[in-house]
Design an enzyme around this catalytic site. Structure first.
Site, PDB file in Angstrom:
ATOM      1  CD  GLU A   1      -2.655  -1.267   2.553  1.00 52.12           C
ATOM      2  OE1 GLU A   1      -3.840  -1.601   2.485  1.00 52.12           O
ATOM      3  OE2 GLU A   1      -2.068  -1.040   3.628  1.00 52.12           O
TER       4      GLU A   1
HETATM    5  C1  TNX Z   1      -4.478  -3.735   5.011  1.00 51.34           C
HETATM    6  S1  TNX Z   1      -2.853  -6.157   4.807  1.00 51.34           S
HETATM    7  C2  TNX Z   1      -3.176  -3.499   5.433  1.00 51.34           C
HETATM    8  C3  TNX Z   1      -2.951  -2.993   6.792  1.00 51.34           C
HETATM    9  C4  TNX Z   1      -4.231  -2.731   7.521  1.00 51.34           C
HETATM   10  C5  TNX Z   1      -5.216  -3.850   7.253  1.00 51.34           C
HETATM   11  C6  TNX Z   1      -6.490  -3.746   8.028  1.00 51.34           C
HETATM   12  C7  TNX Z   1      -1.806  -5.134   4.475  1.00 51.34           C
HETATM   13  C8  TNX Z   1      -0.602  -5.623   3.886  1.00 51.34           C
HETATM   14  N1  TNX Z   1      -2.068  -3.852   4.726  1.00 51.34           N
HETATM   15  O1  TNX Z   1      -2.150  -1.852   6.768  1.00 51.34           O
HETATM   16  O2  TNX Z   1      -3.958  -2.664   8.879  1.00 51.34           O
HETATM   17  O3  TNX Z   1      -5.504  -3.850   5.870  1.00 51.34           O
HETATM   18  O4  TNX Z   1      -7.200  -4.946   7.941  1.00 51.34           O
END
Ligand code: TNX
Length: 480
Positions: free
Chosen positions: A289
């Site tokens: 992300e």
């Molecule tokens: C996605 S899973 C994210 C996290 C968040 C989560 C909440 C992932 C690699 N990144 O930063 O905490 O969703 O469920």
């Protein structure tokens, strides 16, 4: 099969033998004959079996190393129950711990009573059976992390992946950058706790885990999810002005900058300092992300991180997005986002990477069980116990062969999970479902059978002070 009705994960092979049963009236006494290299196993097996102050009539549990009749895996073990006592044999010290966990579960409640004569032979399906634990959004102090490690050991899981940094906080001391913990060790997500692990505390956790058959994989999330770093270290931002602290639950807004010299020094220092504390072969470098970065900026930064990590001799684990970058041999990709095109993951696997399966709609334990669950979120849907249990790792990504899957990992993100009681409620019983999925033979997995065995586990959870969700599809009251 009744005798295994308390055991999770379900062992691979079991055979009851005729003859006089073993009558266990005074608990267990551990007789560790496994030699000096497994000296640490005796006290831990005593803890698992609650044999700390054995009575005179305690039943002997002999621990021995050996290969004969022990399944060919470093975590394999064999339990023999005879009228005179119990023998656990394994190829390694860890195998002995796995056997002790099974024996403890055979005797889930303090008064084990009679065990028929029997043989259990067991080994895991997957080598990597983990939990990713976000201590960045909400901090969990060492004694609580140890309680999580105890759970992993009880369910024969072998990896604790600690998500040590994120936008909301920085949880590990770094040589040369005391401001990371001095400033961002004091921040957290809204409603969460702050704090950080000193180097000594982290080392103690690594040791605690290792003696219980659990490897700690530390994660520094780069090059996104970096607001705690840019908040503490203004040099990481063009212009030199530190970013504001962030306590919200949005993702994707923070970043590093490849053209700043300070970025290289920061990444090198963090990874050198961390790997000096961590004996694990892998470091998780995040990679998820980083939504503010162009694809070329993302690649440049991830490559910088991977080159820096290579200097330490460790291999990378990265969240799925990292598959977009050329990865060094032996890298691991953590598959989580079932909405994304998996083509880059398949390409990376062709080039030699392996995959940890963490599909969010099944393995994200921060998702609610149902609409009314008071904690956590719902972006990947509700995950009731059956949903957590009933998925096949080798069928998540079309074209991904089982041989490319090193194992499974659950994840618990803590934006909305703020203390140990909430954490435990979100983990149990789902963690045990994942443990069985990762350990037991594929052909032996059965939701109905699991649902009946899981009921027995609450006695241990209650005795040990773990909260759990009383999943309505389980007949909990029939457990005793
Ligand atoms: C996605 S899973 C994210 C996290 C968040 C989560 C909440 C992932 C690699 N990144 O930063 O905490 O969703 O469920």
């Amino acid at each position: 099969m009744m005798v295994l009705s308390n055991v999770v994960p379900r062992p691979r092979y079991y055979e009851e033998r005729a003859g006089v049963a073993l009558n266990i009236t005074g608990g267990f006494r551990v007789d560790n004959q496994a030699g000096p290299e497994c000296g640490f196993v005796g006290p831990i097996a005593e803890q698992i079996l609650r044999a700390k102050t054995p009575s005179r009539d305690a039943t002997s549990v002999v621990l021995v190393l050996g290969k004969e009749a022990v399944p060919d895996h470093e975590e394999g073990y064999r339990i023999l129950v005879l009228p005179s006592g119990v023998k656990i044999k394994a190829r390694t010290c860890t195998g002995l711990l796995r056997g002790a966990a099974t024996l403890a579960q055979l005797c889930q409640t303090r008064n084990c009573g009679e065990l028929p004569q029997m043989v259990i032979e067991d080994r895991p399906r997957f080598d990597w059976r983990g939990l990713s634990f976000d201590v960045a959004r909400s901090f969990y102090p060492p004694q609580e992390v140890k309680k999580v490690i105890d759970l992993l050991t009880y369910y024969k899981m072998n990896v604790l992946h600690l998500h040590l940094t994120d936008d909301q906080g920085w949880r590990i001391e770094v040589d040369g950058y005391p401001e990371l913990t001095e400033i961002s060790g004091k921040t957290s997500g809204e409603g969460g706790r702050s704090g950080y692990f000193t180097k000594e505390e982290f080392t103690d956790l690594v040791e605690y885990a290792a003696t219980r058959g659990v490897t700690i994989i530390p994660e520094i999330d780069l090059p996104g999810h970096t607001n705690a770093a840019t908040h503490a270290v203004g040099d990481l931002v063009p212009g030199g002005k530190a970013t504001e602290a962030y306590s919200g639950a949005e993702v994707g807004f923070s970043r590093l900058w490849a053209h700043l010299d300070s970025t290289q020094d920061f990444v090198d220092s963090v990874l050198t300092s961390l790997t000096a504390l961590s004996p694990a072969d892998y470091v998780h470098v995040g990679g998820d992300e980083a939504l503010e970065l162009s694809q070329s900026e993302y690649k440049e930064l991830v490559e910088l991180v991977l080159d820096s990590l290579a200097e330490t001799g460790k291999k990378p684990v990265g969240w799925q997005e990292i598959a977009a970058v050329d990865l060094p041999g032996g890298s691991l990709i953590q598959y989580w986002d079932t909405r994304q095109d998996p083509a880059p993951v398949l390409a990376a696997v062709d080039a030699g990477a392996r995959v940890i399966m963490s599909p969010a709609p099944h393995a994200y334990f921060d998702m609610g069980y149902e609409d009314q669950t008071p904690y956590g979120g719902d972006w990947a849907g509700n995950i009731d116990l059956e949903t957590a249990y009933t998925w096949e790792p080798s069928e998540q990504v079309e074209g991904l062969p089982e041989s490319a899957i090193i194992g499974v990992e659950g994840a618990v993100w803590t934006e909305k999970i703020h203390d140990f009681s909430q954490l435990s409620y979100m983990l149990l019983p789902r963690l045990a479902a994942l443990a069985e999925l990762g350990w037991s033979a594929k052909e032996a997995l059965s939701w109905e059978d699991f649902a009946s065995r899981i009921a027995s586990q609450k006695a241990w959870w209650e005795e040990e002070g773990y909260d759990y969700y009383p999943e309505p599809t389980v007949a909990w009251s029939e457990s005793e």
